[in-house]
Write a protein that holds these residues in place. Structure first.
Motif: not given
Length: 335
Positions: A82-105
């Protein structure tokens, strides 16, 4: 890595271009597929993301696409990652790195976004896979006693730690503090709490020496709650939203608004109204549901409808690209 981040961030908010958020979690994407009668399999999630990313001419209005971990590890149907395919299309690939909102102690009923454990190693791997930028979302819910100062502080701190780690890895961080639309509050309440949240985020970013010219801010627009009786006009939304944003320094790379569950046409109208306000940084879009939901409805898992789905996506993307391009044509308005 600072120069790399600055150059990439500038490309992400290039005039008339926005960012497509296609980073729904496996659970969320599966539920959306099921809702339109599509089997929620890994292959169907892959097909849907490829349909979006490969829409002809998408790069004319989209600078980057945010993916989730699953998608970044998948390939287009021709075997290209995917990253290489969209780069070839002129688009920057990005990634979500958080693991979500969880109850806060210690803060009943409130959440903290997690994902900092092992983050530097994950960022290094994502960079190797071809990612150019990352995203982390913190969420704040308005009620009679939330968000609390504690919730604002802990989430702002996590956003800053994430942003600093991204820049050290050579990835541009999208910093997303979202005050949710849920509730019956008026837009004045949203304005005040959005200001408090963004003030805390700025403070934490500064404490960790995050280079603002190498980040993209992804905030909510200042809106009334979804259950409020009166809907704000685009002019009101623009004035209130830009008024809060004016506290950010001029070296911020740019602002790419989230749609936050607004109907697609409303999100576009509000984005267009923003352009009449003179700011030192670009105001563009990083929409998810407002762009991809109409395409999903049109596709419904049928190969014969892929072109129709892409056409719907491109129509929505073009409308937002056109709104962002109005910036140079608009008369400045002082807030």
């Amino acid at each position: 890595m600072t120069t790399t981040c600055r150059l990439t961030a500038a490309r992400m908010v290039a005039p008339g271009k926005g960012i497509l958020a296609a980073d729904e979690s496996i659970g969320t994407m599966s539920a959306r597929l099921q809702a339109v009668g599509v089997e929620p399999s890994a292959e169907n999630r892959r097909k849907y993301r490829e349909l979006l990313a490969s829409a002809p001419g998408l790069a004319e209005d989209v600078s980057g696409i945010i993916f989730c971990d699953e998608t970044l590890r998948q390939n287009f149907s021709d075997g290209t990652p995917f990253a290489q395919a969209v780069t070839a299309l002129g688009i920057l690939p990005g990634i979500k790195v958080d693991t979500g909102a969880k109850p806060c102690p210690g803060l009943p009923g409130e959440t903290v976004t997690e994902g900092l454990d092992g983050l530097p190693a994950r960022l290094a791997e994502y960079a190797e896979l071809g990612a150019a930028f990352a995203k982390w979302r913190a969420v704040f819910r308005i009620s009679s006693d939330t968000p609390s100062r504690g919730a604002i502080r802990v989430n702002a701190s996590a956003l800053a730690r994430y942003a600093a780690a991204c820049q050290e890895a050579g990835l541009v961080p999208i910093v997303e503090p979202e005050v949710l639309m849920d509730g019956d509050h008026n837009h004045g309440v949203c304005r005040e709490l959005t200001s408090q949240v963004q003030t805390a985020v700025r403070s934490e970013l500064a404490a960790l020496n995050v280079d603002l010219s190498g980040i993209v801010l992804k905030p909510n627009m200042v809106l009334e709650g979804a259950e409020h009786g009166r809907r704000s006009t685009p002019a009101e939304v623009a004035e209130l939203t830009v008024g809060v944003l004016r506290a950010w320094p001029g070296d911020l790379a740019g602002v790419a608004f989230l749609s936050g569950g607004q109907p697609p046409e409303r999100a576009t109208a509000n984005l267009e109204a923003m352009q009449s306000h003179s700011t030192p940084w670009p105001l563009t879009f990083s929409f998810g549901r407002a762009l991809v939901s109409p395409a999903l409805e049109a596709w419904r898992g049928e190969a014969a409808r892929e072109a129709d789905a892409q056409a719907v996506l491109l129509e929505r993307v073009a409308a937002n690209g056109a709104a962002a391009r109005l910036r140079g044509e608009a008369q400045p308005v002082t807030v």
